[in-house]
Design a protein around this motif. Sequence first.
Motif, PDB file in Angstrom:
ATOM      1  N   THR B 302       0.821  -1.214   0.000  1.00  0.00           N
ATOM      2  CA  THR B 302       0.000   0.000   0.000  1.00  0.00           C
ATOM      3  C   THR B 302       0.857   1.267   0.000  1.00  0.00           C
ATOM      4  OG1 THR B 302       0.013   0.055   2.401  1.00  0.00           O
ATOM      5  CG2 THR B 302      -1.776  -1.202   1.336  1.00  0.00           C
ATOM      6  N   GLY B 303       0.156   2.403  -0.053  1.00  0.00           N
ATOM      7  CA  GLY B 303       0.824   3.685   0.101  1.00  0.00           C
ATOM      8  C   GLY B 303       1.462   3.815   1.481  1.00  0.00           C
ATOM      9  N   GLU B 304       0.791   3.286   2.496  1.00  0.00           N
ATOM     10  CA  GLU B 304       1.358   3.329   3.857  1.00  0.00           C
ATOM     11  C   GLU B 304       2.682   2.574   3.899  1.00  0.00           C
ATOM     12  OE1 GLU B 304      -1.807   2.860   3.235  1.00  0.00           O
ATOM     13  OE2 GLU B 304      -2.962   4.189   4.565  1.00  0.00           O
ATOM     14  N   ASP B 305       2.741   1.432   3.198  1.00  0.00           N
ATOM     15  CA  ASP B 305       4.010   0.679   3.150  1.00  0.00           C
ATOM     16  C   ASP B 305       5.103   1.534   2.518  1.00  0.00           C
ATOM     17  OD1 ASP B 305       3.001  -1.682   4.272  1.00  0.00           O
ATOM     18  OD2 ASP B 305       2.272  -2.393   2.330  1.00  0.00           O
ATOM     19  N   GLY B 306       4.750   2.240   1.458  1.00  0.00           N
ATOM     20  CA  GLY B 306       5.725   3.098   0.784  1.00  0.00           C
ATOM     21  C   GLY B 306       6.182   4.234   1.682  1.00  0.00           C
ATOM     22  N   LEU B 307       5.217   4.820   2.400  1.00  0.00           N
ATOM     23  CA  LEU B 307       5.528   5.908   3.334  1.00  0.00           C
ATOM     24  C   LEU B 307       6.471   5.426   4.434  1.00  0.00           C
ATOM     25  CD1 LEU B 307       5.079   8.630   4.859  1.00  0.00           C
ATOM     26  CD2 LEU B 307       2.945   7.669   5.752  1.00  0.00           C
ATOM     27  N   ARG B 308       6.152   4.277   5.025  1.00  0.00           N
ATOM     28  CA  ARG B 308       6.953   3.763   6.141  1.00  0.00           C
ATOM     29  C   ARG B 308       8.424   3.598   5.762  1.00  0.00           C
ATOM     30  NH1 ARG B 308       2.341   1.190   8.379  1.00  0.00           N
ATOM     31  NH2 ARG B 308       2.204  -0.389   6.772  1.00  0.00           N
ATOM     32  N   SER B 309       8.669   3.077   4.554  1.00  0.00           N
ATOM     33  CA  SER B 309      10.060   2.828   4.170  1.00  0.00           C
ATOM     34  C   SER B 309      10.788   4.106   3.783  1.00  0.00           C
ATOM     35  CB  SER B 309      10.105   1.832   3.014  1.00  0.00           C
ATOM     36  OG  SER B 309       9.751   0.569   3.499  1.00  0.00           O
ATOM     37  N   ALA B 310      10.086   4.987   3.027  1.00  0.00           N
ATOM     38  CA  ALA B 310      10.731   6.242   2.635  1.00  0.00           C
ATOM     39  C   ALA B 310      11.018   7.105   3.866  1.00  0.00           C
ATOM     40  CB  ALA B 310       9.843   6.991   1.640  1.00  0.00           C
ATOM     41  N   GLN B 311      10.116   7.031   4.833  1.00  0.00           N
ATOM     42  CA  GLN B 311      10.282   7.794   6.073  1.00  0.00           C
ATOM     43  C   GLN B 311      11.583   7.397   6.794  1.00  0.00           C
ATOM     44  OE1 GLN B 311       7.037   6.987   8.733  1.00  0.00           O
ATOM     45  NE2 GLN B 311       7.226   8.968   9.761  1.00  0.00           N
ATOM     46  N   VAL B 312      11.913   6.107   6.732  1.00  0.00           N
ATOM     47  CA  VAL B 312      13.152   5.643   7.373  1.00  0.00           C
ATOM     48  C   VAL B 312      14.363   6.270   6.673  1.00  0.00           C
ATOM     49  CG1 VAL B 312      14.615   3.621   7.780  1.00  0.00           C
ATOM     50  CG2 VAL B 312      12.149   3.500   8.227  1.00  0.00           C
ATOM     51  N   ALA B 313      14.325   6.292   5.335  1.00  0.00           N
ATOM     52  CA  ALA B 313      15.442   6.890   4.586  1.00  0.00           C
ATOM     53  C   ALA B 313      15.568   8.376   4.922  1.00  0.00           C
ATOM     54  CB  ALA B 313      15.233   6.695   3.091  1.00  0.00           C
ATOM     55  N   LEU B 314      14.432   9.059   4.991  1.00  0.00           N
ATOM     56  CA  LEU B 314      14.460  10.497   5.296  1.00  0.00           C
ATOM     57  C   LEU B 314      15.008  10.727   6.707  1.00  0.00           C
ATOM     58  CD1 LEU B 314      11.028  11.406   3.670  1.00  0.00           C
ATOM     59  CD2 LEU B 314      13.309  11.916   2.748  1.00  0.00           C
ATOM     60  N   SER B 319      19.595  11.748  10.776  1.00  0.00           N
ATOM     61  CA  SER B 319      20.619  11.164  11.647  1.00  0.00           C
ATOM     62  C   SER B 319      22.015  11.580  11.195  1.00  0.00           C
ATOM     63  CB  SER B 319      20.490   9.642  11.655  1.00  0.00           C
ATOM     64  OG  SER B 319      21.632   9.046  12.236  1.00  0.00           O
ATOM     65  N   LEU B 320      22.198  11.620   9.878  1.00  0.00           N
ATOM     66  CA  LEU B 320      23.500  12.035   9.332  1.00  0.00           C
ATOM     67  C   LEU B 320      23.838  13.450   9.808  1.00  0.00           C
ATOM     68  CD1 LEU B 320      25.835  11.500   7.282  1.00  0.00           C
ATOM     69  CD2 LEU B 320      24.368  12.559   5.558  1.00  0.00           C
ATOM     70  N   GLU B 321      22.821  14.307   9.756  1.00  0.00           N
ATOM     71  CA  GLU B 321      22.972  15.696  10.195  1.00  0.00           C
ATOM     72  C   GLU B 321      23.330  15.751  11.685  1.00  0.00           C
ATOM     73  OE1 GLU B 321      22.094  19.718   8.612  1.00  0.00           O
ATOM     74  OE2 GLU B 321      22.339  17.763   7.732  1.00  0.00           O
ATOM     75  N   ALA B 322      22.613  14.929  12.467  1.00  0.00           N
ATOM     76  CA  ALA B 322      22.777  14.957  13.926  1.00  0.00           C
ATOM     77  C   ALA B 322      24.032  14.208  14.378  1.00  0.00           C
ATOM     78  CB  ALA B 322      21.534  14.360  14.588  1.00  0.00           C
ATOM     79  N   GLY B 323      24.523  13.287  13.560  1.00  0.00           N
ATOM     80  CA  GLY B 323      25.662  12.456  13.975  1.00  0.00           C
ATOM     81  C   GLY B 323      25.310  11.454  15.060  1.00  0.00           C
ATOM     82  N   GLN B 324      24.032  11.250  15.283  1.00  0.00           N
ATOM     83  CA  GLN B 324      23.543  10.328  16.310  1.00  0.00           C
ATOM     84  C   GLN B 324      22.263   9.672  15.792  1.00  0.00           C
ATOM     85  OE1 GLN B 324      24.753   9.265  19.141  1.00  0.00           O
ATOM     86  NE2 GLN B 324      26.417  10.721  19.542  1.00  0.00           N
ATOM     87  N   PRO B 325      21.820   8.596  16.446  1.00  0.00           N
ATOM     88  CA  PRO B 325      20.528   8.013  16.059  1.00  0.00           C
ATOM     89  C   PRO B 325      19.395   9.012  16.293  1.00  0.00           C
ATOM     90  CG  PRO B 325      21.737   6.541  17.538  1.00  0.00           C
ATOM     91  CD  PRO B 325      22.470   7.832  17.531  1.00  0.00           C
ATOM     92  N   VAL B 326      18.328   8.918  15.481  1.00  0.00           N
ATOM     93  CA  VAL B 326      17.146   9.756  15.698  1.00  0.00           C
ATOM     94  C   VAL B 326      15.927   8.854  15.899  1.00  0.00           C
ATOM     95  CG1 VAL B 326      18.021  11.737  14.387  1.00  0.00           C
ATOM     96  CG2 VAL B 326      16.710   9.958  13.206  1.00  0.00           C
ATOM     97  N   GLN B 327      14.974   9.361  16.647  1.00  0.00           N
ATOM     98  CA  GLN B 327      13.738   8.611  16.914  1.00  0.00           C
ATOM     99  C   GLN B 327      12.728   8.914  15.811  1.00  0.00           C
ATOM    100  OE1 GLN B 327      13.834   6.614  19.685  1.00  0.00           O
ATOM    101  NE2 GLN B 327      15.912   7.428  19.972  1.00  0.00           N
ATOM    102  N   LEU B 328      11.901   7.921  15.514  1.00  0.00           N
ATOM    103  CA  LEU B 328      10.823   8.166  14.533  1.00  0.00           C
ATOM    104  C   LEU B 328       9.540   8.469  15.283  1.00  0.00           C
ATOM    105  CD1 LEU B 328      10.887   5.708  11.530  1.00  0.00           C
ATOM    106  CD2 LEU B 328      11.247   8.153  11.551  1.00  0.00           C
TER     107      LEU B 328
END
Lengths: 336, 328
Positions: B302-314, B319-328
């Motif tokens: 579904t679209g939700e599946d697509g959103l969930r995965s793209a959201q992780v990439a975003l 995280s790259l910016e922060a240099g640390q893990p980020v919470q979703l």
Amino acid sequence: MKVAVIGCGSMGNVHAHAYAKMNDVELTAVCDIQMERAEALAERTGAVAYPSFEHMLAEAEFDVISITLPSYLHKEYTIRAAEAGKHVISEKPLALTLEDAQAMIECCDRQGVRLFVGHVVRFFPEYAQIKQVIDQGKIGRVAVVHTKRRGSHPGLASPWFKEADKSGGILFDLMIHDIDYLRWAVGEVKSVYAKSHTDQDLEFAFVTLQFENGAVANLEVCWGYPGSFHTGIEVAGSKGVVRNNSESSNSVRVRQISSDKPGQAPVVEVPKSPGAKSPYELELEHYIACIRTGDTAIVTAQDAYQAIEIAKAAADSAKTGKVVSLQASRVQEVTK
Amino acid sequence: MTTLKVGFISFAHGHAFSYLEGFRKLPHVVIAGIADAEKHRVEDVVQRYNIPYYADYRDLLRTDIDAVVICSENVHHAELTIAAAKAGKHVMCEKPLGISVSEMEAMIAACEEHHVQLMTAFPCRSLTAVVEAKEAVDRGDIGEIIAIKGTNRGSNPGGWFVDPALSGGGALLDHTVHVMDLMHWFTRSQVSEVYAYAATLFNEELQVDDTGMIHVTFENGVFGVLDTSWSRPKSFPTWGDVTMEIIGTKGVISVDSFAQSNELFSDEVGKGTWDYWGDNMDDVMVRSFVDALIEGETVPITGEDGLRSAQVALAGYQSLEAGQPVQL
């Protein structure tokens, strides 16, 4: 050169047999608190068996000692041997804390004896060749690296591996191989992020290292893997990829039917990648040669210290869930 | 609905050609039109298969087609999907679904509002090896999943993929989403934390990242790591890979999706290549989209599946910016 071995487990056997094969080295003594293990090894190598370090020190002649004891004992016996004027070849990890490693290095310096650490991966021909390929520029700038190292749980045979205060766990005992190798082949590490899992049967971790030169590596280790021991590495650069998988580069496979009923029973397969000399023989010959010539070794005690620093950063990251910056920790050390 | 009329909007993403072949194999599908402002991209297929051509996608949406396939540059997915939804057309949209969470939410909302289905094109779910592994996990063959290591290594796709104004991101966006979707599917859990590294190392002239390593932690405690890099050199025997090592409490599953290949050494090619002979995942995915629409069932991805995965990439870029893990 006369050599002794303390700790007659699997690594002690490897060291003792390697020394026994060397022409210009005499294995004089092997020692284990389980005297039957020492005696069995002595019988096969022509050395004399001793039940204690004191006993061996009092009676045997040796210039060099291999310390192949459980990791938590490396410090005590390295210092005792150094104080007796013996050169030390310790199995990895050198120690389980940076403080202990530092104390060992300083003691050996003070006593004027050499200290070597068994980071044997640098002596595996496939890994040495990958380092050479990188140095020759054949794959361009190193960008992404993967390593893996997996096998059955050593704690099944030797319970101390399952005790973190004795073995350091999988990061200090197993991943330290790849950590040391990557410092050598890729460069200094800038930051560490780790996730790990430990239960009674299974211990493993994924660790991502960022290097000062921008490269990134993901290291995977597993104890309790349902399969035979194997390793893998891939280094991808701007001009190419180099990789090795120990499972596909075995040059000999012996397959035996394992029961009286052919075709019904499972087959026991023993894959091997034999060389004229094993990596352990190459490593120990190199250390012995360094003692003779005074040359700096391919891997130094300081390298071993820095590998522990990275393993500790990984353990800290796995515990806190945060990225651990090694630059920051170095700065802190200096300002203390 | 006995026959499904399908249109295509944009062939910017080369997967459109393979999807088109997949639809053409299905007897109850009619390819009713192809819209692409850049005619040269589609000239060959519209002529070869005698398909009506539209310079403006809005003209295609005014016809009586039932569904559209959107293979535009990433930044246009939202506009095109929302326009299709408003025209009452079901949508199969190329991945990544979008380049921001808000636009993906708007795409999903528009499709809901206009009672059309939105499918995210994740063909890796149709890989026979992946399906087999999923069934093994669901049967409990390896106990409970503890962790997954994946790779979706590839080659620099060039073109608009490396123009951030059209792609919205580099390798980390392009190659996180496939295997992240598989990780979601296998674990049945949501990502709660992301740590990522991205850089431009293989080709320093690129305006987007070509190097990516992303760690995720799921709400149920499973953790994963994935290499998203465009790291395959020209001399490599194949374009890339989709692999997963799934570590469970009672065993391990290794998936090497394109291992079904012959080793080919041809002087005509000039290098050794791995010649894939396994099932065509695009055909299977396209059929699943068509079957769902004809049967009136929910599309499998579904679209939700697509959103969930793209959201992780975003979140990876955060995280790259922060240099640390980020919470979703």
